[in-house]
Design a protein around this motif. Sequence first.
Motif, mmCIF file in Angstrom:
data_model
loop_
_atom_site.group_PDB
_atom_site.id
_atom_site.type_symbol
_atom_site.label_atom_id
_atom_site.label_comp_id
_atom_site.label_asym_id
_atom_site.label_seq_id
_atom_site.Cartn_x
_atom_site.Cartn_y
_atom_site.Cartn_z
ATOM 1 N N UNK A 13 -27.113 -11.244 38.681
ATOM 2 C CA UNK A 13 -26.735 -10.717 37.375
ATOM 3 C C UNK A 13 -27.484 -11.474 36.284
ATOM 4 N N UNK A 14 -28.154 -10.704 35.420
ATOM 5 C CA UNK A 14 -28.846 -11.279 34.262
ATOM 6 C C UNK A 14 -27.938 -11.302 33.046
ATOM 7 N N UNK A 15 -27.217 -10.186 32.860
ATOM 8 C CA UNK A 15 -26.421 -10.057 31.651
ATOM 9 C C UNK A 15 -25.315 -9.033 31.872
ATOM 10 N N UNK A 16 -24.179 -9.264 31.225
ATOM 11 C CA UNK A 16 -23.067 -8.318 31.236
ATOM 12 C C UNK A 16 -22.885 -7.861 29.793
ATOM 13 N N UNK A 17 -23.049 -6.553 29.568
ATOM 14 C CA UNK A 17 -22.986 -6.006 28.215
ATOM 15 C C UNK A 17 -21.947 -4.896 28.145
ATOM 16 N N UNK A 18 -21.810 -4.306 26.982
ATOM 17 C CA UNK A 18 -20.905 -3.164 26.825
ATOM 18 C C UNK A 18 -21.415 -1.938 27.578
ATOM 19 N N UNK A 19 -22.719 -1.891 27.892
ATOM 20 C CA UNK A 19 -23.313 -0.765 28.610
ATOM 21 C C UNK A 19 -23.182 -0.897 30.121
ATOM 22 N N UNK A 20 -23.100 -2.122 30.592
ATOM 23 C CA UNK A 20 -23.036 -2.350 32.016
ATOM 24 C C UNK A 20 -23.566 -3.720 32.385
#
Length: 116
Positions: A13-20
């Motif tokens: 996982x690189x990043x957790x955002x509001x998009x996914x």
Amino acid sequence: MKFEVGQRIIGKINNVTDYGIFVSFKNKSGLIYKDDYKDGWEREKLKFQPGQEVRVVITQIKNKKIALSLKHVDDPNLVDPDNQFNNLSQEAFASTLTELTVQAKKTIKDLQDGLN
């Protein structure tokens, strides 16, 4: 490496955002869309952190963008093209599993005997 729908891969996982969740793997990256979790996304996204390894399945490849899923990683309808057992009949698969089980038990016994 060529990627195909149905492939199961381990990514980070690189990043957790509001998009996914953005995941990198083998010099590529993909996105687990929030729709993978429907209404539970706000709760589910809290379970994931950058740097965490996840097993995902490729669900779509469009315009060089790769869509991934955690929820559908065990979906039997997404056939993994890397699975060496895909084309076996149920009888041949059962026979292969039996043979592998016998080999594994022998290897375990040999290892145990070597420790004594």
